[in-house]
Motif scaffolding. Sequence first.
Motif, mmCIF file in Angstrom:
data_model
loop_
_atom_site.group_PDB
_atom_site.id
_atom_site.type_symbol
_atom_site.label_atom_id
_atom_site.label_comp_id
_atom_site.label_asym_id
_atom_site.label_seq_id
_atom_site.Cartn_x
_atom_site.Cartn_y
_atom_site.Cartn_z
ATOM 1 N N SER A 63 0.825 -1.208 0.000
ATOM 2 C CA SER A 63 0.000 0.000 0.000
ATOM 3 C C SER A 63 0.858 1.257 0.000
ATOM 4 O O SER A 63 0.535 2.239 -0.657
ATOM 5 C CB SER A 63 -0.933 0.021 1.209
ATOM 6 N N VAL A 64 1.941 1.257 0.756
ATOM 7 C CA VAL A 64 2.804 2.428 0.815
ATOM 8 C C VAL A 64 3.513 2.612 -0.517
ATOM 9 O O VAL A 64 3.709 3.730 -0.985
ATOM 10 C CB VAL A 64 3.815 2.288 1.973
ATOM 11 N N ALA A 65 3.905 1.529 -1.156
ATOM 12 C CA ALA A 65 4.632 1.617 -2.414
ATOM 13 C C ALA A 65 3.749 2.155 -3.531
ATOM 14 O O ALA A 65 4.224 2.793 -4.458
ATOM 15 C CB ALA A 65 5.184 0.252 -2.797
ATOM 16 N N GLN A 66 2.453 1.899 -3.468
ATOM 17 C CA GLN A 66 1.545 2.344 -4.514
ATOM 18 C C GLN A 66 0.770 3.556 -4.005
ATOM 19 O O GLN A 66 0.087 3.484 -3.005
ATOM 20 C CB GLN A 66 0.594 1.209 -4.886
ATOM 21 N N ASN A 67 0.881 4.652 -4.716
ATOM 22 C CA ASN A 67 0.301 5.911 -4.255
ATOM 23 C C ASN A 67 -1.217 5.916 -4.266
ATOM 24 O O ASN A 67 -1.838 6.489 -3.393
ATOM 25 C CB ASN A 67 0.804 7.065 -5.115
ATOM 26 N N ASN A 68 -1.815 5.319 -5.270
ATOM 27 C CA ASN A 68 -3.268 5.345 -5.343
ATOM 28 C C ASN A 68 -3.789 4.081 -6.022
ATOM 29 O O ASN A 68 -3.024 3.231 -6.437
ATOM 30 C CB ASN A 68 -3.753 6.605 -6.061
ATOM 31 N N ILE A 69 -5.085 3.987 -6.139
ATOM 32 C CA ILE A 69 -5.706 2.773 -6.668
ATOM 33 C C ILE A 69 -5.364 2.560 -8.139
ATOM 34 O O ILE A 69 -5.249 1.419 -8.593
ATOM 35 C CB ILE A 69 -7.226 2.795 -6.431
ATOM 36 N N VAL A 70 -5.188 3.641 -8.891
ATOM 37 C CA VAL A 70 -4.880 3.503 -10.314
ATOM 38 C C VAL A 70 -3.532 2.805 -10.487
ATOM 39 O O VAL A 70 -3.395 1.886 -11.284
ATOM 40 C CB VAL A 70 -4.884 4.879 -11.004
ATOM 41 N N LYS A 71 -2.539 3.224 -9.718
ATOM 42 C CA LYS A 71 -1.217 2.587 -9.826
ATOM 43 C C LYS A 71 -1.268 1.130 -9.368
ATOM 44 O O LYS A 71 -0.594 0.280 -9.924
ATOM 45 C CB LYS A 71 -0.188 3.361 -9.020
ATOM 46 N N SER A 72 -2.094 0.841 -8.355
ATOM 47 C CA SER A 72 -2.179 -0.541 -7.890
ATOM 48 C C SER A 72 -2.870 -1.434 -8.925
ATOM 49 O O SER A 72 -2.542 -2.604 -9.046
ATOM 50 C CB SER A 72 -2.910 -0.617 -6.548
ATOM 51 N N ASP A 91 -7.164 11.230 -18.100
ATOM 52 C CA ASP A 91 -6.533 12.535 -18.002
ATOM 53 C C ASP A 91 -5.681 12.580 -16.733
ATOM 54 O O ASP A 91 -6.065 12.046 -15.697
ATOM 55 C CB ASP A 91 -7.618 13.608 -17.944
ATOM 56 N N ALA A 92 -4.547 13.225 -16.790
ATOM 57 C CA ALA A 92 -3.639 13.296 -15.642
ATOM 58 C C ALA A 92 -4.277 14.033 -14.466
ATOM 59 O O ALA A 92 -3.954 13.782 -13.305
ATOM 60 C CB ALA A 92 -2.352 13.989 -16.040
ATOM 61 N N ARG A 93 -5.220 14.940 -14.756
ATOM 62 C CA ARG A 93 -5.880 15.680 -13.679
ATOM 63 C C ARG A 93 -6.732 14.765 -12.810
ATOM 64 O O ARG A 93 -6.875 14.993 -11.613
ATOM 65 C CB ARG A 93 -6.730 16.808 -14.258
ATOM 66 N N ILE A 94 -7.300 13.710 -13.399
ATOM 67 C CA ILE A 94 -8.094 12.756 -12.614
ATOM 68 C C ILE A 94 -7.186 11.998 -11.662
ATOM 69 O O ILE A 94 -7.490 11.833 -10.487
ATOM 70 C CB ILE A 94 -8.853 11.789 -13.535
ATOM 71 N N GLY A 95 -6.047 11.554 -12.160
ATOM 72 C CA GLY A 95 -5.089 10.859 -11.308
ATOM 73 C C GLY A 95 -4.586 11.738 -10.178
ATOM 74 O O GLY A 95 -4.332 11.266 -9.077
#
Length: 152
Positions: A18-27, A43-47
Amino acid sequence: MKKLGLLLIACFAFAAISVAQNNIVKSLERNVPGQGKVSIHQDARIGALIGSEYIPTGSDDRKVIKSSGYRVQVYAGNNTRQAKNEAYSVASNIKERFPDLPVYTSFNPPRWLCRAGDFRSIEEADAMMRQLRTTGAFKEVSIVKDQINIPL
């Protein structure tokens, strides 16, 4: 005892992932052998918004606290589409004349409201109300007690 040890190891492993992955999209986009890879195109703004705090003032670098205070009510209409358009029109008119003044347009059943400012004292609100009246562009201007945003 073995079950407790396995449970602790699983918790630590999950926390490390969890710490290694910043948010759900990256996971979701991680590559797991034998399971395939998920690709998310957005869009990058959503991330940038995922996992971040929403600040209602519209500025991403300011944090605010809510407090009791005063605002200047410049428009109050009924619940029709015309009233909604008028409320937003008044808001844009205020923004043109006073660019630094925060303006809030909202629907509080059964009316559309347009209120301006975040004032801690009634004297500050009165000074702004007088400035708005002197423009001659706003018909109904009054001071109302409201929850305000105080920048930190």
